[in-house]
Design a protein around this motif. Structure first.
Motif, PDB file in Angstrom:
ATOM      1  N   SER A   1      42.936  33.012  42.315  1.00  0.00           N
ATOM      2  CA  SER A   1      42.421  33.770  43.772  1.00  0.00           C
ATOM      3  C   SER A   1      43.453  32.534  44.766  1.00  0.00           C
TER       4      SER A   1
ATOM      5  N   THR B   1      47.053  33.730  45.250  1.00  0.00           N
ATOM      6  CA  THR B   1      46.718  35.597  45.906  1.00  0.00           C
ATOM      7  C   THR B   1      46.591  35.692  47.101  1.00  0.00           C
ATOM      8  N   ALA B   2      45.557  34.590  47.134  1.00  0.00           N
ATOM      9  CA  ALA B   2      45.052  34.329  48.600  1.00  0.00           C
ATOM     10  C   ALA B   2      46.536  33.565  49.039  1.00  0.00           C
TER      11      ALA B   2
END
Length: 225
Positions: free
Chosen positions: A207, A210-211
């Motif tokens: 994550s 991705t962020a």
């Protein structure tokens, strides 16, 4: 006639003390010697000394003796000036003396010492200090300081210690601040030949990557508009 550098430092310090003593009753030491003057004087003495723990500690003892209270503000300013001059070995000596007096026992001081040890090519000593003073109670350690130690381990080819610290932080439910930390950990697992662990950590914290990608895309769109 040759004069020992250490003796010069002690003589200069004693002269400084003597001048303060003579003027103290009339005007007070802080009016005679400003904070800036005292800082420059201390830095000058420290830079002139030979590379001897005894000499440095002796000069610091003499300097502190002429102060009304422990000169922590002067010492902090002196450390800043020594950092500007990249005098890492001298910084280590000064900080260790300060800590030996039971002063400035803060995370800020510890991080400054760790950084100086790293710069002075003393990573093993940095690790020993971390283990003794900091690593046993990670819940109270700022995340940025933990990241700094991870970087020290990576720069100095200490992969096992890096993984051990990261594992200990995970046990404390520590949340990595960004993907850069995870990349260092993943790269270290690869160096150790632990591909399965590398994939696990990348999967667990995907994550963060991705962020970061989404943030980058948004910035590019903003520039185009």
């Amino acid at each position: 006639m040759l004069v020992d550098k250490n003796s010069q430092g002690n003589v200069a310090t004693k002269t400084f003390i003597g001048n303060k003593s003579r003027n103290k009753e009339a005007e007070g030491p802080r009016k005679i010697f400003s904070l800036t003057d005292r800082t420059h004087f201390l830095v000058d003495i420290l830079l002139r000394l030979k590379d001897s723990k005894e000499a440095v500690y002796g000069a610091l003892e003499s300097f502190a003796a002429c102060e009304e209270k422990f000169p922590l503000t002067v010492l902090k300013r002196a450390l800043y000036q020594l950092e500007q001059k990249q005098q890492w070995h001298r910084i280590i000596q000064v900080i260790k003396w300060i800590l030996s007096k039971g002063q400035a026992m803060t995370m800020e001081t510890y991080e400054q010492l760790l950084c100086a040890l790293d710069k002075d090519c003393r990573a093993e000593e940095a690790h020993a200090f971390w283990d003794k003073r900091i690593g046993s109670n990670l819940c109270s350690v700022p995340w940025q300081m933990c990241v700094s130690m991870i970087c020290i381990y990576q720069r100095n080819n200490m992969p096992e210690k890096l993984i051990k610290l990261f594992s200990d932080l995970e046990l404390q439910n520590w949340k990595p601040p960004d993907k850069a930390v995870i990349k260092k950990v993943a790269d270290t697992y690869e160096i150790l030949g632990l591909q399965d662990e590398q994939e696990k950590v990348l999967k667990k914290y995907e994550s963060l990557f991705t962020a970061s990608s989404k943030t980058g895309s948004m910035k590019k769109k903003g520039k185009r508009s």
